[in-house]
Design a protein around this motif. Sequence first.
Motif, PDB file in Angstrom:
ATOM      1  N   GLY A  88      17.726   1.680  -3.139  1.00 44.91           N
ATOM      2  CA  GLY A  88      18.692   1.328  -2.102  1.00 44.91           C
ATOM      3  C   GLY A  88      18.163   1.476  -0.687  1.00 44.91           C
ATOM      4  N   LEU A  89      17.078   2.213  -0.494  1.00 44.33           N
ATOM      5  CA  LEU A  89      16.490   2.385   0.836  1.00 44.33           C
ATOM      6  C   LEU A  89      15.444   1.320   1.155  1.00 44.33           C
ATOM      7  N   ALA A  90      15.118   0.484   0.199  1.00 45.85           N
ATOM      8  CA  ALA A  90      14.087  -0.533   0.403  1.00 45.85           C
ATOM      9  C   ALA A  90      14.564  -1.613   1.371  1.00 45.85           C
ATOM     10  N   PHE A  91      13.616  -2.181   2.117  1.00 46.66           N
ATOM     11  CA  PHE A  91      13.903  -3.349   2.943  1.00 46.66           C
ATOM     12  C   PHE A  91      13.841  -4.556   2.025  1.00 46.66           C
ATOM     13  N   THR A 146      12.004   4.135   4.526  1.00 44.03           N
ATOM     14  CA  THR A 146      11.926   2.964   3.652  1.00 44.03           C
ATOM     15  C   THR A 146      10.743   3.116   2.705  1.00 44.03           C
ATOM     16  N   PRO A 147      10.976   3.155   1.395  1.00 45.94           N
ATOM     17  CA  PRO A 147       9.863   3.348   0.459  1.00 45.94           C
ATOM     18  C   PRO A 147       8.992   2.097   0.292  1.00 45.94           C
ATOM     19  N   TYR A 148       9.632   0.925   0.372  1.00 49.04           N
ATOM     20  CA  TYR A 148       8.882  -0.321   0.218  1.00 49.04           C
ATOM     21  C   TYR A 148       9.685  -1.490   0.741  1.00 49.04           C
ATOM     22  N   TRP A 149       8.975  -2.593   0.947  1.00 44.08           N
ATOM     23  CA  TRP A 149       9.610  -3.870   1.283  1.00 44.08           C
ATOM     24  C   TRP A 149       9.560  -4.726   0.041  1.00 44.08           C
TER      25      TRP A 149
END
Length: 162
Positions: free
Chosen positions: A116-119, A141-144
């Motif tokens: 849920g924190l990903a872009f 943000t862990p990943y895009w």
Amino acid sequence: MPESSAAVPASNTPSDTAVLYSEKLWPNVWVWLVAAGLSGAGILVFAPISTAAGITAAVVLFTIIAVLLVLSTPPIVVTGSTLRVGRATIERRFLGSAVAFRGKEATAERGPRLNGLAFMCFRGWVDPVVRIEITDPSDRTPYWLTSTRHPEQLLAALKSRN
């Protein structure tokens, strides 16, 4: 509108501003056909008033839908120093590993495996996605996760270094 944009090939000596990869996620042909079909509903609604009013409504509806589709088409641009996906930009020094997914794996990345924190920047009409790890310790943000029609070319551009 073209269905997909061809990738820009990487140069042998990229500078910080040289574009290594560029793509726009244009809607597929079937999206334009759906837009035309929805616009045709304007004829049904306004035809009892007059045929001209129905045709005018259909043209206006299609124009509005087309403008919205074009304005919401995100670019993916990799330069020697940055990655831009849609309106978001990040310096490449903060990028970690990148992995491409297709088919069921891409669906899982967009769904059950999504953090849920990903872009996120994906379009339903583009199946492949690329997950790009973010290594900036000050960024939560862990990943895009982005859609792309050319995942292998995007991965190659991200792996190339100055």
